[in-house]
Each structure stands twice: as structure tokens, then as C-alpha cells.
Design a protein around this motif. Sequence first.
Motif, short mmCIF file in Angstrom:
data_model
loop_
_atom_site.label_atom_id
_atom_site.label_comp_id
_atom_site.label_asym_id
_atom_site.label_seq_id
_atom_site.Cartn_x
_atom_site.Cartn_y
_atom_site.Cartn_z
N THR A 216 0.83 -1.21 0.00
CA THR A 216 0.00 0.00 0.00
C THR A 216 0.86 1.26 0.00
O THR A 216 0.57 2.22 -0.72
CB THR A 216 -0.93 0.01 1.23
OG1 THR A 216 -1.76 -1.16 1.19
CG2 THR A 216 -1.81 1.24 1.25
N LEU A 217 1.92 1.25 0.80
CA LEU A 217 2.80 2.43 0.88
C LEU A 217 3.52 2.68 -0.43
O LEU A 217 3.56 3.82 -0.91
CB LEU A 217 3.81 2.26 2.02
CG LEU A 217 4.85 3.37 2.14
CD1 LEU A 217 4.19 4.73 2.36
CD2 LEU A 217 5.84 3.07 3.26
N VAL A 218 4.11 1.64 -1.02
CA VAL A 218 4.83 1.82 -2.28
C VAL A 218 3.91 2.38 -3.35
O VAL A 218 4.27 3.31 -4.10
CB VAL A 218 5.48 0.51 -2.74
CG1 VAL A 218 6.10 0.68 -4.14
CG2 VAL A 218 6.55 0.05 -1.76
N ASP A 219 2.71 1.85 -3.44
CA ASP A 219 1.75 2.32 -4.44
C ASP A 219 1.38 3.79 -4.19
O ASP A 219 1.24 4.57 -5.14
CB ASP A 219 0.49 1.47 -4.42
CG ASP A 219 0.71 0.06 -4.96
OD1 ASP A 219 1.76 -0.15 -5.62
OD2 ASP A 219 -0.13 -0.82 -4.71
N LYS A 220 1.20 4.16 -2.93
CA LYS A 220 0.86 5.54 -2.60
C LYS A 220 2.00 6.48 -2.96
O LYS A 220 1.78 7.53 -3.60
CB LYS A 220 0.55 5.66 -1.10
CG LYS A 220 0.26 7.08 -0.62
CD LYS A 220 -1.01 7.65 -1.24
CE LYS A 220 -1.34 9.01 -0.65
NZ LYS A 220 -2.57 9.58 -1.25
#
Length: 422
Positions: A203-207
Motif C-alpha cells: 500500500t505504501l509503495v503504491d501511494k
Amino acid sequence: MEEWLTNFYKTEKQKMIENCIECGLCVKHCSIVDKTDLRDLPPKKIQKDCLDFLKNGSKNDTVYTKAFSCVECYKCVEGICPQGLNPMVMNEIIRSEYIKNSDLEDQYSNPKDYNSIHKILSSIQVSKEDYTKITSSSEKKSSKYVFFPGCNVYFQPEKILNALDIIDTITKDYAFVPGLDYCCGNNELYFGKIEKGEKNINTLVDKLASYNPETVIFWCPTCQCRFDKTVPIIKDIPFKVVSFSQFVSEHMEKLPIKEMPNTKVTLHEPCKSAYTGLDLTGTRDILNNIPGIQLIEMPRHGRNTSCCGSWCTLHLKDSSNKVKEERLQEAANTNADLLIDVCHFCHEFFSLEEKNYNYSIINYANLLAEVVGIKREDKHKKYKHWKDLDMIMKDAQEFIQQSPYSEKEIIEILCKVYEISL
């Protein structure tokens, strides 16, 4: 979604069972074992017990202490094991299986929760406007940089605001992703929640990638290390990663630095950034470019630095305190006026001891803010020293009135964090 990280841990466990030769080198080089009850045990015996646990789940005090004392300093991650294994991952696997198959209290707390300690404590140290600023993502648009503070620094929100003001002086072409809504997965992995950790990483990488940045600036050394060692196991990282100190050191000429006449400082750097070589010079370059500052290195610095000991305080407080006291005395021996720390966790752990030494303890971002004319108080440090509910409530009254949390919720957290008895 394929569980890349879960499968990685399963594969690593099997590799350890098949390839570990029980030489004990990882134990011998550990930052914390010699401060625990295991100090007199042969390293080979400790490693044999840990391997027996991986093979058949054999629990004993040796296995527990070895895994739960781990400070995750990354010292053993590279260049130690002759078989190319990762001893820190072994500790993570043991903790995960130990927690799943025992009656140990689960000490994991989710900073994303609405009523998390991080959010409540942060809300009473800054204005409603500033609280909204550090808990809200920037609008979706392409930005050259993205700044991500991580989660635990929200105990000390002035550091986030100081960092944002400094970045804003250097460039306007950046976005902000709050650390309480997103996570690098470290908290979950430390407490054995591998599947949850993997989900948070994705989720963090995508954000972060949604802003199409060239570079992501991390405040937290742990986040930076996770992005170097763990995240690539799961997915490609489509941007460069630097620490806040590395970013600032490259742009010092854009800051209106004031002189600090005749100030001797010593530096406690984040152990994991040094042991991995990810950031050996960023903070030093900043300090060396502040007129009037003389940096006096402690005997242990750079790749030979010392951990603060904070990560094992939940499970082995005495061992943790031994590491801390040893390091603070090492700083005292330099006769510096200031002990400069980098990691908010180190600052959290060190700052209460300031009264016992002839130096002040200040985080490098707060020092930098001070010399460029930004004035914000380290309230968390002050409240830790006070340990007085009435004094804290009075001092924070303006922000308490603006906080989205009830006075009852706030008092409960203050008593818990600052060890206050009602």
C-alpha cells in the motif's frame, strides 16, 4: 495477490535449517547479547538452540532472549554469516512463531487506529491546523520529491513540522504522505505479523509511486532500511530513496544558516543506517556546515557505531538500559555541549537522561530548524521530564481544546506514556 514476503520467510526458514552451521558468529557480533543473561553462554550453544526451535519448535529462555532482545540494528545482516544467511530474519521468524504459539501478551499497537497513542499524543502538542497538515496527504499530482515521515515520530510532531518547513525552503516541488495512514511494515514484522506487514508495504509503495516522484525522502532510518532490504523482496521500487539528512546536506546552500558560536557537539547516528552504509555522511555534512559547530566524534562512530538499545526495551528493559547508559557515558567523555541524535526513537530513549549529564540532547532536525530561525518546542521531551499530569494539561490546554479527542482519552494516554499515576 501472491504473498511474496510470507513465502520469502518460509524459504529463509528452510535455508536456515538446511545451511546454518551453528558457528555462532552472528551471536558473537550481536549488539545486545552481551548485555543479556546470555552473555556467558557460548555463541554456538545459543545458535544451536535457535536452530532447534526452527526445526521442532523447542522453546527455552535462550531462544526467547536471543530473538526478543534483537534491536534490529542490521549489524548482522551482511558480511557476518559465512553461509550468506540473514540472522535478523531468523530472529523475526522466531518471534513470529513464538507469538503465534504461546500465551505471550501481544504488545503490537496499530498507529493507524483512530485512537492510537501516536494520534492522540500528537494532537495535543500542535495546533489543529498543524495537526491537519501532518495527518493529510498532498493532492494527487506529479512531484519531484515525496516526503514520508514514518509513524513513530508522531510522538514528537514538531520534528515533522520542522522538516516540512526546511524542505519548503529548499523546494516547492514536493508532496507529503502522512506516516499514520501508511506504514513501511516494520512494526508488523517486528511483532510477527508478516502478512499484515506485506500488505502495508504494498500500500505504501503504491501511494508513494502515485506522485511519480524521482526521489522519496524518508525521515525514519528504519523505513529507509526496510526499503533497501525488505521491500525489494515484494516489488520494484520506481523511485530513488534518500534520508532527510542526505536530502538536506545536498541543499545546505539554500538555507539561511546562522552561526552557533563555540559549540562542541557529538553525534549519535542511527545504528542501522551506519551498519548498512545507507547514510554515513548526511548528518555529519549538515553539522560541519553550521558555522561555529565543532563535531567531536565518539570512539564508536560510522560503521563501528553503537546502538541506543531502545528496540528491546519492551521485553528486556535492563539489557536495553545497559546499552543506553554505556552510549550516553561515551558521549559525556567527549566533553561536548550537545549530544545530537538523528532517529526519533534514539531521542525518545535518550532524552529523559539529559539531567544526568553535562550536555543537552537535541535532535538534528530541531537543531537545524533553530539555526535557520524556526522556533518550535520539543514538548514530548519536556513532558517526559515533568511526569506531572496537571502541568502537562495546563501547558497543552490550548491544543487540548482543539484536539478531536476527549479529555478522558487524552488523560489516559498521558498517564500511560509518561508513567503518571492518578
